[in-house]
Design a protein around this motif. Structure first.
Motif, short mmCIF file in Angstrom:
data_model
loop_
_atom_site.label_atom_id
_atom_site.label_comp_id
_atom_site.label_asym_id
_atom_site.label_seq_id
_atom_site.Cartn_x
_atom_site.Cartn_y
_atom_site.Cartn_z
N SER A 13 4.62 65.42 1.91
CA SER A 13 2.81 64.88 2.30
C SER A 13 2.33 64.71 0.78
O SER A 13 1.33 63.98 0.53
N HIS A 16 3.60 58.86 -1.68
CA HIS A 16 2.44 58.15 -1.77
C HIS A 16 2.86 56.93 -0.09
O HIS A 16 3.44 57.11 0.60
N PRO A 17 1.59 57.26 0.73
CA PRO A 17 2.35 56.35 1.76
C PRO A 17 2.52 54.95 2.22
O PRO A 17 3.40 55.04 3.68
N THR A 21 5.75 54.93 4.72
CA THR A 21 6.03 54.59 5.76
C THR A 21 6.96 53.59 5.60
O THR A 21 7.42 53.21 6.93
N ILE A 130 1.77 60.85 8.23
CA ILE A 130 0.86 59.62 7.64
C ILE A 130 -0.42 59.56 8.58
O ILE A 130 -0.52 59.40 9.67
N LYS A 134 -4.56 58.43 4.79
CA LYS A 134 -3.27 57.31 4.43
C LYS A 134 -3.15 55.85 5.07
O LYS A 134 -2.81 54.76 4.65
N TYR A 137 -5.78 53.42 4.25
CA TYR A 137 -5.36 53.46 2.70
C TYR A 137 -4.46 51.98 2.44
O TYR A 137 -4.50 51.22 1.57
N PHE A 228 -4.58 57.50 -3.80
CA PHE A 228 -2.86 58.20 -3.95
C PHE A 228 -2.82 56.74 -4.83
O PHE A 228 -2.37 55.60 -5.38
#
Length: 298
Positions: A13, A16-17, A21, A130, A134, A137, A228
Motif C-alpha cells: 500500500s 507509489h501508484p 500499476t 489502487i 491513487k 492521482y 504520493f
C-alpha cells in the motif's frame, strides 16, 4: 467483486501508484501470454495465496466460490465445444452424431478456467491496492474523463454488491429465499431482484450525472487531496519486477509456456518446468518486499 482495501501500514500500500500499476500491467500480461495448464495453475494459486495474505481469509474464500462458478462454466463450454484431440476419455452417440470428451478439450478447458480465475483474482488485488485517490492521482492529469468513469464504475460495483445483499436480507424477512424452490423459481426470484437493482442503478447514474454537471465537472483542472512521493523502495521494486518480467517474456518468445496447436495441448512442455521459477518469483515479489519492509522498520 471487491474483497477489501489494504492496510495502509503494509509495503504494497505504500508503493507509489505508478509502481503498483506497472506491476499489475505486467501481471495481466503474464496471465494472457501462457496457455499451459501447470503454468496457469501456478499463477492462479500464487494469486490466491497473495490475496489471502492481504485480505481476510473468509472474504477471499467467498470470492473464490464466486470465481469457481465462472471457472466451471468456462470449463464446461470448452469441453462441449471442443471436439478435437486423438485421445477420447468418454463418448456418447445419438444416431449419426457423436459427442466426445477428449483429453485435449479437458486440459484446455481447465487451463482457460484457471486463466480466467487468475484474471479475476488479479483484478481483486488491483482493486485493493489502487484505491480511488491513487487512481485519480494517476489518470486525472492525463485523461480526466476516463479517470472519472473508472472511479465511478469501481464505486458502482461496490454499491451494487451492497444493495444486492441488502435486498436478499429484506426478502428473507418476507420469507422469500433465493436458494429455495425449483431452478425456474430461483431464476424468477433472482430476475426480480436484478430488475430492481437495474432500475435503481440507472436512477443513481442519472442523479450522479446531474450533480456532476451542477458542480461544473470538466470546467477546470481537478485538484488532489492526497499526494504520493517516489521512494527508494519503489525503485528497487520496479527494477526487480521488470527484470523478472523481461526474463519471463524472453522465455515465452522462445516458445516456453505456449502451445500454438490445440490438438497437441499438454500439461507442460519439455523445458517449461524452469519457467515456473521466475513466475513464482514475480508473484511472490510483494511478499519479499513485505519481509524487507518489516526488517527495515525494525
Amino acid at each position: 467483486m471487491r474483497v477489501g482495501i489494504f492496510d495502509e501500514l503494509n509495503f504494497f500500500s505504500r508503493l507509489h501508484p505508478l509502481t503498483a500499476t506497472i506491476y499489475f500491467v505486467e501481471l495481466f500480461v503474464l496471465l494472457l501470454v501462457f496457455n499451459h495448464l501447470l503454468v496457469t495453475g501456478v499463477l492462479f494459486v500464487g494469486l490466491a495465496v497473495l490475496c489471502s495474505w492481504y485480505f481476510s481469509r473468509q472474504k477471499v474464500w467467498g470470492t473464490l466460490k464466486g470465481v469457481g462458478s465462472l471457472m466451471l462454466m468456462i470449463f464446461v463450454f470448452n469441453v462441449i465445444l471442443n471436439q478435437t484431440g486423438t485421445k477420447t476419455l468418454w463418448s456418447w452417440q445419438l444416431g449419426s452424431w457423436t459427442f466426445r470428451i477428449t483429453q485435449t478439450a479437458t486440459l484446455y478447458g481447465v487451463t482457460m478456467a484457471l486463466s480466467l480465475g487468475g484474471m479475476i483474482l488479479a483484478f481483486v488485488l488491483f482493486n485493493g491496492v489502487i484505491t480511488t485517490p491513487k487512481l485519480s492521482y494517476l489518470l486525472f492529469p492525463v485523461v480526466p474523463r476516463l479517470a472519472m468513469l473508472l472511479t465511478i464504475s469501481l464505486r458502482m460495483v461496490n454499491l451494487f454488491t451492497q444493495k444486492f445483499r441488502r435486498l436478499l436480507m429484506l426478502q428473507k424477512t418476507r420469507n422469500v429465499v433465493l436458494s429455495e424452490g425449483s431452478w425456474r423459481e430461483r431464476l424468477q426470484k433472482t430476475g426480480r431482484l436484478l430488475r430492481i437493482l437495474l432500475i435503481d442503478s440507472v436512477s443513481s447514474a442519472m442523479e450522479t450525472a446531474v450533480l456532476m454537471e451542477a458542480r461544473g465537472f470538466g470546467a477546470k483542472k481537478r485538484s488532489h487531496y492526497q499526494t504520493f512521493r517516489w521512494q527508494t523502495m519503489d525503485g528497487w521494486f520496479i527494477v526487480g519486477s521488470l527484470v523478472i518480467f523481461s526474463l519471463t517474456i524472453i522465455l515465452r518468445f522462445q516458445g516456453w509456456g505456449w502451445t500454438g496447436d490445440v490438438t497437441r495441448f499438454t500439461i507442460l512442455g519439455s523445458h517449461d518446468g524452469w519457467l515456473l521459477l521466475p513466475l513464482l518469483a514475480f508473484v511472490g515479489l510483494p511478499l519479499v518486499g513485505e519481509g524487507g519492509y518489516k526488517l527495515c522498520e525494525n
